[in-house]
Design an enzyme around this catalytic site. Structure first.
Site, PDB file in Angstrom:
ATOM      1  N   THR A 359      14.598   4.542   3.125  1.00  0.00           N
ATOM      2  CA  THR A 359      13.456   3.803   3.030  1.00  0.00           C
ATOM      3  C   THR A 359      12.353   4.762   3.411  1.00  0.00           C
ATOM      4  OG1 THR A 359      13.249   3.409   5.331  1.00  0.00           O
ATOM      5  CG2 THR A 359      14.943   2.212   4.141  1.00  0.00           C
ATOM      6  N   ASP A 360      11.219   3.885   2.887  1.00  0.00           N
ATOM      7  CA  ASP A 360       9.730   4.421   3.385  1.00  0.00           C
ATOM      8  C   ASP A 360       9.738   3.992   4.801  1.00  0.00           C
ATOM      9  OD1 ASP A 360       7.351   5.924   3.297  1.00  0.00           O
ATOM     10  OD2 ASP A 360       6.665   5.095   1.303  1.00  0.00           O
ATOM     11  N   TRP A 361       8.421   4.250   5.524  1.00  0.00           N
ATOM     12  CA  TRP A 361       8.174   4.049   6.659  1.00  0.00           C
ATOM     13  C   TRP A 361       8.288   2.547   6.884  1.00  0.00           C
ATOM     14  CZ3 TRP A 361       6.262   7.918   9.949  1.00  0.00           C
ATOM     15  CH2 TRP A 361       5.946   7.506  11.248  1.00  0.00           C
TER      16      TRP A 361
END
Length: 830
Positions: A359-361
């Site tokens: 995932t991203d942040w």
């Protein structure tokens, strides 16, 4: 025209059969797979789930700010930039200095009065707990998102690996946003930003930059980089335009193939100590927000998604990228982090890609907090993991581990899905050689930050800058060796600041507050002084940025001073554009270049002195009212630490321009378009009671760029005038350097489908290359064009190549060819 009677060949294949028959994107290594299975078989559920969590390094240490006194005006400004409500800001400002520092001190923002010193210290007791108890398998980021030294990285990642092997017997996979060189390591080599690399149209430069970045990353023990970025930059409002290779799918696809080869080496199953794993991002359509704002929804046709936005990620998967990072937003109402169709079916099954998805942040949280498709975090984790997410970048919490274990025990996430995710993560760690050699830095990396690497960055910067206008050949300017030397007034907010040249993701997240880490490099002013003599350069900026505000904030202009200084000059160089930014802080509400900067140019034009506009910007800001006032225009984009030197070399004629526009530069806000627009988007008039004007209006087209020499194209030819879907066309053209200077030319091959069953694109780039020619020299450039690459996705969602007429185009030349037989594919990819 299309023929009346079509002979249609339909290639039928069940999608499941297609997935089974397709070769793996990365060739299977049975010995490596046996190691993966052996390790997986010994792991407990807790150990498996821990491998699926990625934490931020900041939670394993503490940032101490020495001599810290809070400037409350700065606090208010920072929080406003990040969209906090007035109530939240007022509540925070009621707190003591110590409380505010506790809340904000670890973030990469300046909230202090006077000079401060930030010191981060690793808490080994906390690290012990996170690894021994929670079995965490990945860590990311720089402390406070500010670049440490290579020695600090060696120490910190070394300790992390030591404890990972001690408690788990499994190495950590440490990741950094090394997006254009080692952006989070002091003293390393920073290359031009990806948009500049796209403008070079030179895949060898992309590969070389990636090789050097990999080498210097491994010097600091970092084995994994969140790069390349292939979000098509087709909307100039978006704040991350400059992080990809431009608007075209083929440019992004070929550049990502080159960079993956540079980062990972020739064998993705056995990556050596001088190469790193890649995380191609952000899968996919992240760069197409309907609003133009970061992380907002995209609405795209199925054809656009499959043909264009998916294409560079497909290329990355087939080139062997070890991992991919997922788009933070939604596409047509479906959050990508929750899409089984996009994550598992399109990528893992259809392409037989066995890497892992991260995932991203904190993006799993967004499924309930922003997108409202999940009821809470536990439900969001269920959706994301079942959709195909393998690793959660959940930067500040181990709650992911607790909730995912509950979901497995409740039967809501199958054990087979956990095993698949962990198998993919372990596979990447084995491919990187981390089990055998968890750390790599130290001896053997003597070229870190070397002159050899700097020379490559300078070359990339030179080849990336685009000469857009050169009236009466005002450029190149005369230098000391060519008497008399012109007196130059250098003006504009970008004239004397490194931050503008290196951009975001440079030493810090936003590229701000890092001037101390780039002091040894030359600003535009310093580079021009070195090239033309300091006595010949007058610096009077007229407009400057407010470094304590948002990226767009400017101080009170002093345009009169610049106008007065122009009286002493023969020529004016106006360095204008943007300050550094990335992600949400880089959002804008007005695409026009700032009024102060445009007024500066307008007032200077009244002096009658010739003006050279230097556009130093991450996206195309509107300049149509000042472009006519300029004798020359150069777009340098964001050229990195050697951008000032590269510009000076080009302005002096010591190097030649060879860059071409990687995106369409708009003329007006109501004509934001790309070169491959639909033919019906450009209509002149419509009969009836009113005029209808839908002409595509642009400032400079994709692929445009001038040189100090001239190139002539001739003898465009193709080996087959008639073809079918199974054919491969060989297209050749002769290119001559008809000028008096050596030069490089990017040669671009386009095709146009003249009549189709759905509205065809104006034209599509199919291939490109770059050649160097001596004065008077002619070279034959040859392209190999698979006929199936001219297919499109039809209204029924199937790839289709239709019988009928096509044009092949190179420069101003074109040649007709005919497809003699229609073919329709039932496979998802061709």
């Amino acid at each position: 025209m299309k023929r009346t009677f079509l002979t249609i060949i339909i290639t039928c294949a069940v999608t499941g059969v297609w997935a089974q028959l397709r070769k793996p994107a990365i060739p299977r290594d049975e010995k490596l797979e046996a190691k993966v299975e052996k390790t997986l078989s010994k792991m407990s559920l807790d150990e498996k789930i821990g491998q699926m969590l990625e934490l931020n390094l900041d939670v394993m240490g503490k940032m101490t700010v020495e001599n810290a006194k809070v400037d409350r005006d700065k606090v208010r400004s920072v929080l406003q930039q990040y969209g906090r409500s007035s109530k939240d800001i007022d509540d925070l400002l009621k707190m003591s200095d110590e409380q505010i520092i506790e809340r904000l001190g670890s973030f990469p923002v300046d909230i202090y009065k006077g000079e401060t010193r930030r010191v981060w210290k690793l808490n080994e007791n906390m690290l012990d707990t996170l690894i021994s108890k929670w079995k965490v398998g990945s860590i990311l980021n720089a402390p406070g998102t500010r670049a440490p030294s290579v020695e600090q990285w060696q120490q910190w990642i070394g300790v992390i690996q030591e404890k990972s092997m001690k408690y788990l017997g499994i190495p950590d996979i440490y990741g950094l946003d090394h997006n254009h060189g080692v952006t989070y390591t002091q003293g390393g080599t920073l290359f031009p930003q990806p948009i500049n690399i796209g403008a070079t149209f030179n895949t060898e430069l992309a590969k070389t930059g990636a090789e050097i970045t990999a080498y210097e990353s491994r010097a600091g023990n970092c084995p994994w980089v969140y790069n390349p970025v292939v979000d098509l930059s087709r909307d100039p409002r978006w704040p991350r335009v400059w992080e990809s290779f431009g608007e075209d799918a083929i440019v992004n696809a070929q550049m990502v193939e080159a960079e993956i080869k540079g980062y990972q080496g020739d064998d993705p199953n056995h990556i050596d100590k001088y190469h790193v794993g890649t995380s191609t991002k952000h899968y996919f359509a992240y760069g197409a927000p309907w609003s133009g704002k970061d992380r907002t929804p995209a609405y795209l046709s199925p054809q656009m998604i499959r043909e264009k936005y998916f294409e560079p990620f497909k290329a990355a998967a087939l080139a062997g990228t070890l991992t991919m990072m997922v788009n933070s937003g939604s596409v047509n109402g479906v959050p990508v982090h929750a899409s089984y169709e996009y994550l598992t079916k399109w990528l893992k099954e259809d392409l037989q890609w066995d890497g892992f998805l991260v995932t991203d942040w904190a993006d799993i949280n967004n499924l309930f907090s922003r997108e409202h498709v999940a009821k809470d975090k536990k439900d969001a984790i269920r959706m994301a993991i079942n959709a195909g997410i393998d690793m959660s970048m959940d930067p500040y919490s181990v709650e992911f581990c607790i909730l995912l274990k509950e979901l497995v025990n409740e039967g809501k996430v199958p054990m087979s899905r956990i095993d698949d995710a962990v198998r993919r993560i372990l596979r990447a760690k084995y491919r990187l050689g981390l089990f055998e050699k968890p750390t790599t830095g130290g001896k053997g990396y003597e070229k870190f930050g070397s002159q050899e690497h700097a020379d490559k960055a300078l070359q990339a910067a030179e080849e990336s800058m685009v000469l857009l206008k050169n009236k009466d050949n005002i450029l190149p300017l005369k230098t000391n060796s060519q008497q008399p030397t012109a007196k130059i007034l250098l003006t504009g907010p970008n004239a004397n600041q490194m931050r503008c040249l290196h951009g975001g993701w440079s030493y810090t997240w936003q590229g701000s507050k890092a001037e101390d880490l780039s002091e040894k490099y030359n600003t535009i002013y310093e580079a021009l002084c070195n090239k033309f003599g300091k006595e010949n350069i007058i610096l009077e900026q007229g407009v400057t940025y407010n470094e304590n505000g948002a990226y767009y904030d400017e101080l009170e202009p002093q345009i009169d001073k610049a106008v007065t200084a122009a009286a002493q000059a023969d020529v004016i160089i106006a360095a204008i554009g943007e300050n550094s930014y990335t992600e949400t802080p880089g959002n804008l509400s007005d695409l026009w270049l700032s009024e102060n900067q445009r007024n500066l140019v307008k007032e200077l034009a009244k002096t009658g002195k010739p003006i050279v506009l230097v556009l130093n910007e991450g996206r195309p800001r509107l300049v149509s009212d000042i472009e006519p006032l300029a004798a020359a225009v150069v777009d340098v984009f964001i050229p990195g630490n050697y951008g000032g030197d590269a510009l000076a070399n080009l302005l002096a004629g010591d190097a030649n321009f060879s860059g071409k526009m990687p995106y369409t530069y708009p003329r007006e806000i109501n004509s934001l378009n790309t070169y491959d627009y639909k033919v019906s988007e450009e209509v002149g008039t419509m009969a009836g009671a009113y005029n209808y004007d839908a002409k595509v209006s642009l400032m400079w087209p994709f692929g445009y760029g001038l040189s100090y020499t001239t190139f002539e194209y001739s003898n465009l030819r193709v080996d087959k005038k008639d073809f079918t879907a199974d054919d491969v066309l060989t297209v050749s053209v002769d290119v001559k350097n008809a000028g008096s200077r050596v030069g490089k030319e990017a040669v671009l091959l386009y095709t146009s489908d003249l009549i189709a069953s759905i509205v065809p694109d104006n034209k599509r780039l199919r291939d490109f290359t770059k050649v160097e020619l001596q004065p008077g020299e002619t070279k034959t450039v040859t392209f190999t064009l698979p006929a199936k690459s001219m297919a499109f996705v039809g209204a029924d969602g199937r790839w289709t190549l239709e019988e009928g007429d096509f044009l092949l185009k190179v420069s101003g030349l074109s040649i007709p060819v005919i497809c003699t037989q229609t073919k329709v594919w039932d496979t998802p990819n061709i």
